[in-house]
Design a protein around this motif. Sequence first.
Motif, PDB file in Angstrom:
ATOM      1  N   LEU A 149      -3.438  15.604   1.212  1.00 34.77           N
ATOM      2  CA  LEU A 149      -3.674  14.602   0.171  1.00 34.77           C
ATOM      3  C   LEU A 149      -4.793  15.043  -0.766  1.00 34.77           C
ATOM      4  O   LEU A 149      -4.693  14.914  -1.978  1.00 34.77           O
ATOM      5  N   LEU A 150      -5.862  15.592  -0.179  1.00 35.27           N
ATOM      6  CA  LEU A 150      -6.993  16.031  -0.986  1.00 35.27           C
ATOM      7  C   LEU A 150      -6.550  17.117  -1.966  1.00 35.27           C
ATOM      8  O   LEU A 150      -6.944  17.128  -3.133  1.00 35.27           O
TER       9      LEU A 150
ATOM     10  N   PRO B  39      -4.930   1.880  -3.024  1.00 37.31           N
ATOM     11  CA  PRO B  39      -3.957   2.067  -1.939  1.00 37.31           C
ATOM     12  C   PRO B  39      -3.922   3.506  -1.430  1.00 37.31           C
ATOM     13  O   PRO B  39      -3.868   3.736  -0.219  1.00 37.31           O
ATOM     14  N   LEU B  40      -3.994   4.477  -2.360  1.00 38.92           N
ATOM     15  CA  LEU B  40      -3.944   5.873  -1.936  1.00 38.92           C
ATOM     16  C   LEU B  40      -5.177   6.218  -1.086  1.00 38.92           C
ATOM     17  O   LEU B  40      -5.078   6.958  -0.102  1.00 38.92           O
TER      18      LEU B  40
ATOM     19  N   LEU C 138      -3.904   2.071  -8.676  1.00 39.76           N
ATOM     20  CA  LEU C 138      -3.195   3.158  -7.987  1.00 39.76           C
ATOM     21  C   LEU C 138      -4.071   3.855  -6.952  1.00 39.76           C
ATOM     22  O   LEU C 138      -3.589   4.286  -5.904  1.00 39.76           O
TER      23      LEU C 138
ATOM     24  N   ALA D  94       1.513   6.638  -6.898  1.00 40.30           N
ATOM     25  CA  ALA D  94       0.305   7.369  -7.293  1.00 40.30           C
ATOM     26  C   ALA D  94       0.475   8.868  -7.077  1.00 40.30           C
ATOM     27  O   ALA D  94       0.150   9.681  -7.951  1.00 40.30           O
ATOM     28  N   ILE D  95       1.015   9.242  -5.916  1.00 43.69           N
ATOM     29  CA  ILE D  95       1.204  10.674  -5.622  1.00 43.69           C
ATOM     30  C   ILE D  95       2.197  11.284  -6.610  1.00 43.69           C
ATOM     31  O   ILE D  95       1.983  12.379  -7.142  1.00 43.69           O
TER      32      ILE D  95
ATOM     33  N   VAL E 169       0.836  -1.205   0.000  1.00 40.80           N
ATOM     34  CA  VAL E 169       0.000   0.000   0.000  1.00 40.80           C
ATOM     35  C   VAL E 169       0.870   1.254   0.000  1.00 40.80           C
ATOM     36  O   VAL E 169       0.642   2.195  -0.760  1.00 40.80           O
TER      37      VAL E 169
ATOM     38  N   THR F 231     -12.849  21.922  -0.752  1.00 36.68           N
ATOM     39  CA  THR F 231     -12.185  20.616  -0.770  1.00 36.68           C
ATOM     40  C   THR F 231     -13.063  19.563  -0.089  1.00 36.68           C
ATOM     41  O   THR F 231     -13.115  18.430  -0.522  1.00 36.68           O
TER      42      THR F 231
ATOM     43  N   ILE G  22       2.699   1.655  -3.552  1.00 40.14           N
ATOM     44  CA  ILE G  22       1.809   2.077  -4.648  1.00 40.14           C
ATOM     45  C   ILE G  22       1.321   3.505  -4.427  1.00 40.14           C
ATOM     46  O   ILE G  22       1.245   4.295  -5.364  1.00 40.14           O
ATOM     47  N   SER G  23       1.005   3.863  -3.173  1.00 42.39           N
ATOM     48  CA  SER G  23       0.535   5.229  -2.902  1.00 42.39           C
ATOM     49  C   SER G  23       1.592   6.251  -3.279  1.00 42.39           C
ATOM     50  O   SER G  23       1.270   7.309  -3.823  1.00 42.39           O
TER      51      SER G  23
ATOM     52  N   LEU H 246      -6.736   4.129   0.847  1.00 42.62           N
ATOM     53  CA  LEU H 246      -6.511   3.512   2.162  1.00 42.62           C
ATOM     54  C   LEU H 246      -5.604   4.391   3.016  1.00 42.62           C
ATOM     55  O   LEU H 246      -5.843   4.570   4.217  1.00 42.62           O
ATOM     56  N   VAL H 247      -4.554   4.944   2.388  1.00 44.29           N
ATOM     57  CA  VAL H 247      -3.647   5.836   3.110  1.00 44.29           C
ATOM     58  C   VAL H 247      -4.412   7.074   3.581  1.00 44.29           C
ATOM     59  O   VAL H 247      -4.282   7.510   4.726  1.00 44.29           O
ATOM     60  N   TYR H 248      -5.271   7.616   2.700  1.00 45.75           N
ATOM     61  CA  TYR H 248      -6.072   8.794   3.039  1.00 45.75           C
ATOM     62  C   TYR H 248      -6.946   8.515   4.265  1.00 45.75           C
ATOM     63  O   TYR H 248      -7.056   9.310   5.184  1.00 45.75           O
TER      64      TYR H 248
END
Lengths: 273, 288
Positions: free
Chosen positions: B108-109, B92-93, B89, A23-24, A16, A268, A19-20, B95-97
């Motif tokens: 992150l947002l 996982p992001l 992609l 992605a970022i 996780v 947001t 991959i994150s 889940l981190v959020y």
Amino acid sequence: MSQRSTPADVSFNLVVGAISTVAILILVAPVIIVIATSFTTSQALRFPPPGLSLRWYGELFDPVRSAPIHTAAINSVWVAGWATVIGSVLSVLAALAITRVARPSARALEASFLSPLVLPTLSYGLAALMFFSVMGIRPSLNLLIAGHLVVIAPFVFRTTLASLTQLDPALLEASANLGASRFYSFRRITLPLIAPGIAAGAFLAFIASMDNVPVSLFLSTARTSMLPIRMWGMMESTLDVRIAAIAGVLILATLVLMVVMDRLTGLTRRMSA
Amino acid sequence: MAAAIATAGAAPAGDKVDWRLATPLGLTYLVFFAAPFLILLGISFYADAEQTRLGLDSWLKFYTDRFYLKVIWDTLKLGIFAVIATTLLAYPLALVYRAASPTWQRVLLFIILMPLLTSVVIRTFAWIVILAREGVVNQTLMALGLTATPLNLLQTELGLVIALTQIEMPLMLLPLLTIMNQMDQNLVDASRALGASKWRTFFRVILPLTLPGWIAGATLVFASATTAFISQSVIGGARLVYLPSLIWQQSMVVYNWPFAAVASLTLLFTVLAGIMALSWLGRFARTT
């Protein structure tokens, strides 16, 4: 709440996390690279730039050499502004009409008002061109406003509907019991409470119109050129570094608008809600 | 008008649709949205580019030619690849959020929203700078000694999918984040307390619960990737042909409007088929 860490859990966290990070990186890198490229000293679009300068911003703001870009930008702002204003008024009325109605007719209306979000707007762009040409109407900025209006109205409709469903009906009952007319209640209670939702939707609608390619592609002409279409033309012919400078200006403008809108409306939060 | 607004202002729950308020937008849609599609459908039944003779020729030509059938398939495939890539992609992001503190959630947002608010044309442009022969990716690969000659990433399906992944990822992430936030933490805790690993908890609890959000995201990504004219034409170049570039070429270069109308309606059907498949998947998933 914390559990013992088994190898399976460690591998999950690793996957996780990895991959994150990717992605970022993928989300952020292009924006940063474009901004960096816009300050290059060279003719070529290379990253990292060999040296930094404001040369391409100077070219971009040159009133003679960049006149077509300026015209396209003014057209885009004009069309986006009017489409947003008209689209917002119509969408707010439509959202009021179906809020809290459970009937199938209300659900059907909701789905059709939201349909431009998923139906291919490129198909719509061509359809609009054929429609106006069959009707014998010549291309103009007003036609572009009509085309954009349909495509961006769902943004305001959706956020307004979301705000209305969160509105406590007891407030309106209380207002009515205290003798307020229904219009007075709307003006003094409903409208102020849903205003942030409307504003957030209008912001998204304006951005969507400024960025619209599928409709502008078919409805704009050399006389009524729009910014994204002109940029597409610049990319197709020569990889002009001024595109990076336009990107820099647009990103800055959007960021400023976004911060302002976030302060005013909690943008947001609303966009993820 | 004032009276109509007032009625809606205090409408009790479960009341009727207030048609007086829905009419302005409804009429606008009828005139400027529904009517054009009807005209498009009508023009597709002309047999020739000059629009003098009626007939099914344009439809037959499109659906019997292997080249055009391949264009439809490639367009569908591009949408599916974009959905797969954004899913791998974005989950996982998300889940981190979900696990992040409120401050980090805001950061992150912001990162997720920023590309969404950057023009699609500019995001495509960025990927040209990154994927070009002398671009960032090739420079890095060559500096690391992974490749001797620069790779050709532009004008390939891989390059286009990479670019579309960034361009469409926010559309997948936003519905996913919403549904992750609404998910009951007790269910996750219960699964963990009963001894399930994180992998098992993810696949048996989190994934099924967040499926509606994924379906909403996948619908937007699919619809957006299959119609992304600018990215397809600029990164795909002349070598890769998808329905949008075919529509553009037939309508504005060749001026065969009936044929362009057929291609345009085909794009509409392709997107609708994708949306229906996804919603069917959603219903199927909820009953099992």
